[in-house]
Design a protein around this motif. Sequence first.
Motif: not given
Length: 270
Positions: A232-242
């Motif tokens: 959430e902090l990095l605003n990662i898109p739903v379809k993406q992963q770190i």
Amino acid sequence: MELINVNQDKCIKCGICAEVCPSCILEMTTEGPMCNWDRGCMACGHCVAICPTGALDNRRCPLHEQEAITTPVLSNEDIYYFLRQRRSIRNFKPQKVAEEEIVKLFDIARYAPTAGNSQGLYYIVVSDENVIKKIADLTAEWMAEQIESDSLNSRYFKKILHTYHERGIDIIARKTPHLVFACARKLNTTGVSNCEQAWAYVELYAPTLGLGSTIAGFIQACGIANYEPLRELLNIPVKQQIVGALMLGYPKYKYKRLVDRQHLKIEFHS
């Protein structure tokens, strides 16, 4: 336009292009190489790069965009010495790295190996010290949750949190001026291993630009675990992963010696 085009005046029918094709979609005929499955091409460029006469063109990696390879300018001794000099940098000068320098550094990551030539990594560069501190705090919160659930790393995480909270030492983010995250699509099951290859390229290239780096292991583990507050902090898109995290900046100190490692352990089975 066909995927593969062959200049018949240049083709010597050696068959090397078909032999090196990792997808096995090229086969040799009396007319030279032919593609038997266009959709199977992973656009690795092996066929174009290997042709000794420049006879083969591939629509997905055009011949005119390729660069001829010249004789390496470094000896194996020079490269061996250079590789031994690389060190993980955890102490940084406070100054920021210019965006163009970061772009120059990460451009080399495009050439790192990826499974099936999947590529697909993209990077988020965090340079705000307050945000980096928040990321470190979130990672500490994730560690605390891991301890509470009695994970395999609980004992180790307790020592890290003691250092971070009780001793006030930023052992998580190391006060890095830049924290870089690598992301990949969730459908890309090789995203983490692709990132590891990219990090290797970046970490070896960084010293040539006067930069230092090291994998932000705790933050990376938190990201790979899909910790929602970090996403959430990095605003990662739903379809993406770190899939990775890296510290980056100008080294505060210069190392003076090459440090030895454990002796080589290797077996040969004939």
